[in-house]
Design an enzyme around this catalytic site. Sequence first.
Site, short mmCIF file in Angstrom:
data_model
loop_
_atom_site.label_atom_id
_atom_site.label_comp_id
_atom_site.label_asym_id
_atom_site.label_seq_id
_atom_site.Cartn_x
_atom_site.Cartn_y
_atom_site.Cartn_z
N HIS A 139 3.73 5.47 -0.42
CA HIS A 139 3.62 4.67 0.71
C HIS A 139 3.20 3.32 0.09
O HIS A 139 2.37 3.49 -0.93
CB HIS A 139 2.61 5.28 1.58
CG HIS A 139 2.48 4.27 2.97
ND1 HIS A 139 1.83 3.26 2.83
CD2 HIS A 139 3.30 4.67 3.98
CE1 HIS A 139 2.00 2.75 4.47
NE2 HIS A 139 2.91 3.52 4.94
N LYS A 146 -2.37 8.10 8.61
CA LYS A 146 -2.79 7.52 8.00
C LYS A 146 -4.42 8.02 7.88
O LYS A 146 -4.47 9.35 8.19
CB LYS A 146 -2.87 5.86 8.13
CG LYS A 146 -1.44 5.58 8.26
CD LYS A 146 -1.30 3.94 8.05
CE LYS A 146 0.38 3.67 7.91
NZ LYS A 146 0.57 2.25 7.91
N GLY A 153 2.26 -2.34 10.45
CA GLY A 153 0.75 -2.53 11.12
C GLY A 153 0.61 -3.99 11.32
O GLY A 153 -0.48 -4.41 11.89
N GLU A 209 0.82 1.43 0.84
CA GLU A 209 -0.76 1.35 0.87
C GLU A 209 -1.36 2.24 -0.34
O GLU A 209 -2.35 1.77 -0.87
CB GLU A 209 -1.46 2.00 2.24
CG GLU A 209 -1.02 1.09 3.14
CD GLU A 209 -1.02 1.88 4.74
OE1 GLU A 209 -1.35 2.93 4.77
OE2 GLU A 209 -0.47 1.08 5.53
N GLU A 265 10.28 0.98 4.12
CA GLU A 265 9.26 0.45 4.95
C GLU A 265 8.80 -0.87 4.41
O GLU A 265 8.12 -1.19 3.42
CB GLU A 265 7.95 1.16 4.63
CG GLU A 265 7.99 2.44 5.37
CD GLU A 265 6.75 3.15 6.04
OE1 GLU A 265 6.83 3.71 6.94
OE2 GLU A 265 5.75 3.17 5.23
N ASN A 312 3.05 9.06 10.75
CA ASN A 312 2.08 9.04 9.36
C ASN A 312 0.70 8.69 10.07
O ASN A 312 0.64 7.53 10.65
CB ASN A 312 2.42 7.81 8.61
CG ASN A 312 1.29 7.61 7.22
OD1 ASN A 312 0.52 8.40 7.34
ND2 ASN A 312 1.93 6.66 6.72
N SER A 317 5.93 -0.97 12.36
CA SER A 317 5.81 -1.24 13.62
C SER A 317 6.81 -0.62 14.63
O SER A 317 7.56 -1.43 15.28
CB SER A 317 5.77 -2.78 13.71
OG SER A 317 4.55 -3.50 13.13
P1 13P Z 1 2.87 0.92 11.57
O1 13P Z 1 3.76 1.86 12.64
O2 13P Z 1 1.48 1.18 12.02
O3 13P Z 1 3.59 -0.23 11.26
O4 13P Z 1 2.72 1.94 10.03
C1 13P Z 1 4.18 2.06 9.39
C2 13P Z 1 3.86 2.92 8.39
O5 13P Z 1 3.28 2.51 7.39
C3 13P Z 1 4.27 4.49 8.39
O6 13P Z 1 4.05 4.89 7.19
#
Ligand code: 13P
Length: 248
Positions: free
Chosen positions: A95, A13, A172, A97, A166, A11, A210
């Site tokens: 997601h 982002k 992150g 976010e 997640e 992903n 992560s």
């Molecule tokens: P990270 O791997 O950067 O923690 O992000 C996970 C994520 O949100 C994947 O959709």
Amino acid sequence: MTTRKKLIAGNWKMHGSHAANAELLAGIAAARPFVAEVAVCVPFPYLSETAVALAGSDIRWGAQDCSAHEQGAYTGEVSAAMLHEFGCRYAIVGHSERRQYHAESDQLVADKAKAALARGVTPIVCVGETLAQREANETEAIVKRQLSAVIHTLAHCAGEMVVAYEPVWAIGTGKTATPAQAQAVHALLRAQLAAATPHAAAMKILYGGSVKPGNAATLFSQPDIDGGLVGGASLKAADFIAICRAAA
Ligand code: 13P
């Protein structure tokens, strides 16, 4: 026991540029073959060049969202039909976010998943609790509520989605759920799916939060973890390739 082929989806982002994408995609393509299925979920403007860069390879590409609507006056939205035209295999929906920064409700996420499936795009439906919710022992209730909206909306098609657990506190942050913590939630989710669809044993439930080369293999060795949804580490070819290889 059902053997499920693992899926590793990057992903990206809101990261990328023509130059960076070309290098990253070439690096991933050159590392084939992978035992696992591998996909990259890229920002909308880069779908086209991703499709070109990956043409002829078995690496799939996807989007990070899609509209719940078929078409119409929805400025800024991208429909599942448009994604399908680009050859998109997957669309991430729900997601954390988007739930957090765009106030997406459980029902909107479910409607997006339905819209994607209706156009032949597999939704990767994200669920997960915040740190405060985990500390209040609400993890199970939260993820069940999030998944239940999608199960009800997809009805007999529920078996066609991919689910991603997640935990918000692991995204992150460098804090990964322990393999046991993740497995416990994955097992709950699979049990919930099993009550709704005869296909639960064949469905993929990915872990995200992560995931790194150093922790991927142990996470992916858990019985109900069928691969990963990888954020930060999917932007570095060497790390992403190492994670893909950890899913043997
Ligand atoms: P990270 O791997 O950067 O923690 O992000 C996970 C994520 O949100 C994947 O959709």
